[in-house]
Scaffold this motif. Structure first.
Motif, PDB file in Angstrom:
ATOM      1  N   ASP A  35       0.828  -1.204   0.000  1.00  0.00           N
ATOM      2  CA  ASP A  35       0.000   0.000   0.000  1.00  0.00           C
ATOM      3  C   ASP A  35       0.866   1.259   0.000  1.00  0.00           C
ATOM      4  O   ASP A  35       0.590   2.218  -0.730  1.00  0.00           O
ATOM      5  N   LEU A  36       1.924   1.246   0.828  1.00  0.00           N
ATOM      6  CA  LEU A  36       2.783   2.426   0.933  1.00  0.00           C
ATOM      7  C   LEU A  36       3.505   2.716  -0.374  1.00  0.00           C
ATOM      8  O   LEU A  36       3.655   3.879  -0.769  1.00  0.00           O
ATOM      9  N   VAL A  37       3.953   1.667  -1.039  1.00  0.00           N
ATOM     10  CA  VAL A  37       4.602   1.854  -2.348  1.00  0.00           C
ATOM     11  C   VAL A  37       3.629   2.497  -3.332  1.00  0.00           C
ATOM     12  O   VAL A  37       3.975   3.430  -4.065  1.00  0.00           O
ATOM     13  N   LEU A  88       0.923   4.295  -2.588  1.00  0.00           N
ATOM     14  CA  LEU A  88       0.610   5.657  -2.166  1.00  0.00           C
ATOM     15  C   LEU A  88       1.727   6.625  -2.544  1.00  0.00           C
ATOM     16  O   LEU A  88       1.464   7.743  -3.006  1.00  0.00           O
ATOM     17  N   ASP A  89       2.972   6.209  -2.354  1.00  0.00           N
ATOM     18  CA  ASP A  89       4.104   7.065  -2.724  1.00  0.00           C
ATOM     19  C   ASP A  89       4.105   7.346  -4.227  1.00  0.00           C
ATOM     20  O   ASP A  89       4.336   8.483  -4.663  1.00  0.00           O
ATOM     21  N   ALA A  90       3.847   6.311  -5.013  1.00  0.00           N
ATOM     22  CA  ALA A  90       3.851   6.466  -6.469  1.00  0.00           C
ATOM     23  C   ALA A  90       2.736   7.405  -6.923  1.00  0.00           C
ATOM     24  O   ALA A  90       2.948   8.273  -7.785  1.00  0.00           O
ATOM     25  N   LEU A  91       1.552   7.251  -6.329  1.00  0.00           N
ATOM     26  CA  LEU A  91       0.417   8.082  -6.729  1.00  0.00           C
ATOM     27  C   LEU A  91       0.561   9.522  -6.231  1.00  0.00           C
ATOM     28  O   LEU A  91       0.106  10.461  -6.893  1.00  0.00           O
ATOM     29  N   LEU A  92       1.192   9.692  -5.073  1.00  0.00           N
ATOM     30  CA  LEU A  92       1.458  11.049  -4.587  1.00  0.00           C
ATOM     31  C   LEU A  92       2.413  11.755  -5.540  1.00  0.00           C
ATOM     32  O   LEU A  92       2.209  12.934  -5.885  1.00  0.00           O
ATOM     33  N   ALA A  93       3.447  11.047  -5.985  1.00  0.00           N
ATOM     34  CA  ALA A  93       4.406  11.626  -6.935  1.00  0.00           C
ATOM     35  C   ALA A  93       3.711  11.962  -8.251  1.00  0.00           C
ATOM     36  O   ALA A  93       3.947  13.026  -8.846  1.00  0.00           O
ATOM     37  N   ARG A  94       2.826  11.067  -8.713  1.00  0.00           N
ATOM     38  CA  ARG A  94       2.103  11.325  -9.956  1.00  0.00           C
ATOM     39  C   ARG A  94       1.202  12.557  -9.802  1.00  0.00           C
ATOM     40  O   ARG A  94       1.081  13.358 -10.731  1.00  0.00           O
ATOM     41  N   PRO A 107      -2.107  28.416  -7.950  1.00  0.00           N
ATOM     42  CA  PRO A 107      -1.195  28.074  -6.850  1.00  0.00           C
ATOM     43  C   PRO A 107      -1.879  28.042  -5.486  1.00  0.00           C
ATOM     44  O   PRO A 107      -1.594  27.163  -4.656  1.00  0.00           O
ATOM     45  N   GLU A 108      -2.804  28.976  -5.245  1.00  0.00           N
ATOM     46  CA  GLU A 108      -3.454  29.042  -3.934  1.00  0.00           C
ATOM     47  C   GLU A 108      -4.415  27.886  -3.696  1.00  0.00           C
ATOM     48  O   GLU A 108      -4.850  27.647  -2.563  1.00  0.00           O
ATOM     49  N   ALA A 109      -4.763  27.144  -4.760  1.00  0.00           N
ATOM     50  CA  ALA A 109      -5.700  26.025  -4.620  1.00  0.00           C
ATOM     51  C   ALA A 109      -4.995  24.696  -4.377  1.00  0.00           C
ATOM     52  O   ALA A 109      -5.650  23.681  -4.146  1.00  0.00           O
ATOM     53  N   HIS A 110      -3.672  24.706  -4.393  1.00  0.00           N
ATOM     54  CA  HIS A 110      -2.934  23.452  -4.208  1.00  0.00           C
ATOM     55  C   HIS A 110      -3.001  22.984  -2.763  1.00  0.00           C
ATOM     56  O   HIS A 110      -2.748  23.759  -1.839  1.00  0.00           O
ATOM     57  N   LEU A 111      -3.355  21.724  -2.577  1.00  0.00           N
ATOM     58  CA  LEU A 111      -3.412  21.130  -1.235  1.00  0.00           C
ATOM     59  C   LEU A 111      -2.318  20.068  -1.112  1.00  0.00           C
ATOM     60  O   LEU A 111      -2.268  19.137  -1.920  1.00  0.00           O
ATOM     61  N   ASP A 112      -1.480  20.222  -0.099  1.00  0.00           N
ATOM     62  CA  ASP A 112      -0.394  19.271   0.126  1.00  0.00           C
ATOM     63  C   ASP A 112      -0.950  17.999   0.746  1.00  0.00           C
ATOM     64  O   ASP A 112      -1.522  18.036   1.836  1.00  0.00           O
ATOM     65  N   HIS A 113      -0.801  16.882   0.059  1.00  0.00           N
ATOM     66  CA  HIS A 113      -1.267  15.596   0.580  1.00  0.00           C
ATOM     67  C   HIS A 113      -0.137  14.768   1.187  1.00  0.00           C
ATOM     68  O   HIS A 113      -0.361  13.641   1.624  1.00  0.00           O
ATOM     69  N   ALA A 114       1.068  15.319   1.201  1.00  0.00           N
ATOM     70  CA  ALA A 114       2.219  14.570   1.725  1.00  0.00           C
ATOM     71  C   ALA A 114       2.051  14.262   3.210  1.00  0.00           C
ATOM     72  O   ALA A 114       2.440  13.194   3.685  1.00  0.00           O
ATOM     73  N   ARG A 115       1.455  15.203   3.962  1.00  0.00           N
ATOM     74  CA  ARG A 115       1.271  14.971   5.401  1.00  0.00           C
ATOM     75  C   ARG A 115       0.320  13.807   5.650  1.00  0.00           C
ATOM     76  O   ARG A 115       0.501  13.033   6.600  1.00  0.00           O
ATOM     77  N   LEU A 116      -0.698  13.691   4.824  1.00  0.00           N
ATOM     78  CA  LEU A 116      -1.626  12.568   4.952  1.00  0.00           C
ATOM     79  C   LEU A 116      -0.913  11.245   4.722  1.00  0.00           C
ATOM     80  O   LEU A 116      -1.055  10.304   5.523  1.00  0.00           O
ATOM     81  N   ILE A 117      -0.156  11.163   3.659  1.00  0.00           N
ATOM     82  CA  ILE A 117       0.533   9.908   3.335  1.00  0.00           C
ATOM     83  C   ILE A 117       1.571   9.570   4.400  1.00  0.00           C
ATOM     84  O   ILE A 117       1.734   8.410   4.780  1.00  0.00           O
ATOM     85  N   GLU A 118       2.262  10.580   4.913  1.00  0.00           N
ATOM     86  CA  GLU A 118       3.260  10.343   5.950  1.00  0.00           C
ATOM     87  C   GLU A 118       2.590   9.857   7.235  1.00  0.00           C
ATOM     88  O   GLU A 118       3.119   8.979   7.938  1.00  0.00           O
ATOM     89  N   ALA A 119       1.405  10.388   7.569  1.00  0.00           N
ATOM     90  CA  ALA A 119       0.679   9.934   8.759  1.00  0.00           C
ATOM     91  C   ALA A 119       0.244   8.483   8.598  1.00  0.00           C
ATOM     92  O   ALA A 119       0.311   7.692   9.554  1.00  0.00           O
ATOM     93  N   VAL A 120      -0.195   8.118   7.401  1.00  0.00           N
ATOM     94  CA  VAL A 120      -0.554   6.717   7.137  1.00  0.00           C
ATOM     95  C   VAL A 120       0.687   5.834   7.306  1.00  0.00           C
ATOM     96  O   VAL A 120       0.617   4.754   7.902  1.00  0.00           O
ATOM     97  N   ARG A 121       1.810   6.298   6.808  1.00  0.00           N
ATOM     98  CA  ARG A 121       3.055   5.529   6.918  1.00  0.00           C
ATOM     99  C   ARG A 121       3.445   5.294   8.376  1.00  0.00           C
ATOM    100  O   ARG A 121       3.856   4.193   8.752  1.00  0.00           O
TER     101      ARG A 121
END
Length: 225
Positions: free
Chosen positions: A119-121, A123-129, A187-201
């Protein structure tokens, strides 16, 4: 005279099955125009009336939309998705945000508890995409990448019922995100999802749930400005 169940011909049922398979497999994605009636007659080797009845049945079930003078388009990938699409098309945006927040935060909490290395692999791939899609500037490509990431978080919950429900909502989620994002990536509409994925990790269910719960409301507030 007593009512009796009308019987649809086996041939029509077979055509319905084939057309539905084209939709559910992604061969005909949501938004795509399907082949014309004469083209389907040639491809399937059946009578025009058979094709017409099959297409009308799928339109009645919410998978197809017949637009006079334009063609027939895919609007949902399952009967339930079609029903939801019709039912929620004019819903209050805040109610939609509340529904998304509830489902996605619950899924994120479960994902933090149950995610596997695979799952983590993913999620990382889809976050990068997703980030690459944003950098590319194409709103439609970004929406598809964003939906795929949200779907993967739900899949990591390993709750089959939640996964199926969210999959049936997938077309609606894409529509909602498309509305949130608009035709141009700002630019102001961009939402960072990295924190979500890191919390799941990390297995941090509280943070994962909190991150996921907030995204729909941020989108709603951005749209209201």
């Amino acid at each position: 005279m007593p009512l009796t169940s009308p019987r649809r011909s086996a041939l029509v049922d077979q055509v319905i099955t084939q057309l539905r398979n084209q939709i559910t497999s992604g061969e005909w994605p949501v938004g795509a125009r399907i082949p014309t009636e004469p083209e389907l007659v040639e491809l399937l080797g059946v009578a025009r009336n058979t094709v017409r009845e099959a297409v009308r049945a799928l339109a009645h079930n919410g998978l197809l939309d017949i637009r006079q003078g334009s063609g027939t388009y895919v609007v949902a990938t399952s009967e339930l998705a079609g029903v939801m699409h019709r039912r929620f098309a004019g819903a209050d945006p805040r109610h939609i945000a509340e529904l998304r927040s509830t489902l996605e935060s619950s899924a994120a909490r479960l994902a933090a508890e149950r995610r596997t290395d695979r799952d983590l692999v993913q999620l990382d791939a889809l976050l990068a995409r997703r980030e690459e899609a944003w950098a590319g500037g194409d709103a439609e490509v970004f929406v598809a990448a964003d939906v795929a990431l949200h779907m993967a978080v739900v899949a990591a919950s390993h709750n089959d019922v939640l996964i199926e429900l969210y999959a049936d909502l997938g077309d609606l989620v894409a529509d909602w995100l498309r509305t949130d994002v608009g035709s141009e990536l700002r630019p102001e509409a961009h939402l960072d999802h990295a924190r979500l994925i890191e919390a799941v990790r990390r297995g941090d269910g509280d943070t994962a749930a909190s991150e996921a719960a907030g995204y729909p409301y941020v989108c709603l507030n951005e749209k209201a400005r």
